[in-house]
Write an enzyme that holds these catalytic residues in place. Structure first.
Site, PDB file in Angstrom:
ATOM      1  N   ARG A 206       0.612  16.367   2.309  1.00 14.33           N
ATOM      2  CA  ARG A 206      -0.704  16.320   1.652  1.00 14.33           C
ATOM      3  C   ARG A 206      -1.805  16.951   2.493  1.00 14.33           C
ATOM      4  O   ARG A 206      -2.879  17.248   1.980  1.00 14.33           O
ATOM      5  CB  ARG A 206      -1.065  14.896   1.196  1.00 14.33           C
TER       6      ARG A 206
ATOM      7  N   GLU B 262      22.358   0.723  15.142  1.00 18.91           N
ATOM      8  CA  GLU B 262      21.629   0.313  16.346  1.00 18.91           C
ATOM      9  C   GLU B 262      20.873   1.471  16.968  1.00 18.91           C
ATOM     10  O   GLU B 262      20.066   1.291  17.861  1.00 18.91           O
ATOM     11  CB  GLU B 262      22.600  -0.279  17.373  1.00 18.91           C
TER      12      GLU B 262
ATOM     13  N   ASP C 135     -10.441  10.515   3.812  1.00 16.33           N
ATOM     14  CA  ASP C 135      -9.375   9.516   3.905  1.00 16.33           C
ATOM     15  C   ASP C 135      -9.683   8.496   4.988  1.00 16.33           C
ATOM     16  O   ASP C 135     -10.334   8.814   5.972  1.00 16.33           O
ATOM     17  CB  ASP C 135      -8.045  10.181   4.337  1.00 16.33           C
TER      18      ASP C 135
ATOM     19  N   PRO D 260      12.491   3.169  15.555  1.00 12.52           N
ATOM     20  CA  PRO D 260      11.471   2.190  15.949  1.00 12.52           C
ATOM     21  C   PRO D 260      11.058   2.344  17.417  1.00 12.52           C
ATOM     22  O   PRO D 260      10.055   1.777  17.835  1.00 12.52           O
ATOM     23  CB  PRO D 260      12.151   0.839  15.691  1.00 12.52           C
TER      24      PRO D 260
HETATM   25  N1  ADE Z   1      13.915   3.274  11.759  1.00 13.53           N
HETATM   26  C1  ADE Z   1      13.932   1.927  11.807  1.00 13.53           C
HETATM   27  N2  ADE Z   1      12.711   1.421  11.942  1.00 13.53           N
HETATM   28  C2  ADE Z   1      11.860   2.505  11.988  1.00 13.53           C
HETATM   29  C3  ADE Z   1      10.457   2.627  12.145  1.00 13.53           C
HETATM   30  N3  ADE Z   1       9.665   1.570  12.279  1.00 13.53           N
HETATM   31  N4  ADE Z   1       9.943   3.867  12.159  1.00 13.53           N
HETATM   32  C4  ADE Z   1      10.740   4.942  12.035  1.00 13.53           C
HETATM   33  N5  ADE Z   1      12.073   4.874  11.891  1.00 13.53           N
HETATM   34  C5  ADE Z   1      12.637   3.663  11.872  1.00 13.53           C
END
Ligand code: ADE
Length: 237
Positions: free
Chosen positions: A160, A122, A175, A94
């Site tokens: 793709r 984490e 797309d 994230p």
């Molecule tokens: N791992 C946890 N959340 C994620 C996200 N939003 N994007 C990629 N990997 C992740």
């Protein structure tokens, strides 16, 4: 293209690449996908892949060593000391840069070997990032339980776009996100369903009018669902 996915949950990927465009691309040898179990590269007797964070705090951190071992194993099996030039080693997390269609296009066009590391807990020991990772990528502003669903998304969107993966060369050009607009609505038979009629213009055979309608509808949908895509650098719509 070759894609190697490093994960502590290899079973997660069971049949996920066995359908539709992705399956066809694999059968046509456009892509080879290889799932690697990080746990097999843990050296302690409990095969630990995570540990407590230095400095304290909640949660566990994925250990560096099993991931380094797994990567070195991949280098060994390819009988080279380093990855082929242009290899991209992606950490799904994230904290990564947001995945956008332009970034997907860049990956599809510029590498033939993509390694993905699925983070868990984490996070991943930062030395993995420092020494191995070329790209840290997030698929959106939310937190998944792990990088596995994100790896499936990244593999799908890249595959793709590989040459010959889609039936028709024009399919990807229209797309959503390939130009500045979302894709327009589509209809198929029957022309009337439960009292709802397909717009007359689509049945007219007038291709210029159909193109105009599609453009107008794409603009309307973009205004409604993604006005942010229409806002210029100076904030104007
Ligand atoms: N791992 C946890 N959340 C994620 C996200 N939003 N994007 C990629 N990997 C992740």
């Amino acid at each position: 293209m070759r894609i190697d996915i490093l994960t502590i949950f290899p079973e997660f990927f069971g049949q996920v690449f066995d359908f539709g465009i992705i399956r066809r691309a694999r059968l046509a040898n456009i892509v080879e996908i290889n799932v690697v179990d990080i746990r097999e590269f843990a050296t302690d007797k409990h095969r630990m892949t995570d540990d407590r964070p230095f400095g304290g705090g909640d949660g566990m951190v994925m250990k560096a060593e099993p991931i380094f071992n797994a990567i070195e194993h991949l280098l060994g099996t390819s009988e080279r000391k380093s990855f082929p030039v242009g290899t991209r080693v992606v950490l799904l997390s994230p904290q990564g840069r947001p995945l956008k269609q332009a970034g997907v296009r860049e990956l599809a066009d510029s590498t033939s070997y993509l390694v993905m590391i699925c983070g868990r807990y984490e996070g991943v020991d930062e030395r993995v990032n420092e020494a191995l990772i070329t790209d840290e990528i997030s698929i959106g502003d939310y937190v998944l339980s792990g990088g596995e669903p994100a790896a499936v998304v990244l593999a799908d969107v890249v595959i793709r776009l590989l040459p010959d993966a889609l039936g028709s060369a024009t399919s990807a050009e229209n797309d959503s996100f390939s130009n500045e607009l979302l894709d327009c609505p589509h209809y198929t038979r029957p022309a009337e369903f439960r009292g709802m009629r397909v717009p007359d213009v689509l049945l007219s055979g007038d291709h210029a009018e159909i193109e105009k309608w599609r453009r107008r509808m794409a603009l309307e949908k973009t205004k409604k669902n993604r006005p942010d895509l229409l806002i210029g650098e100076n904030g104007e719509m």
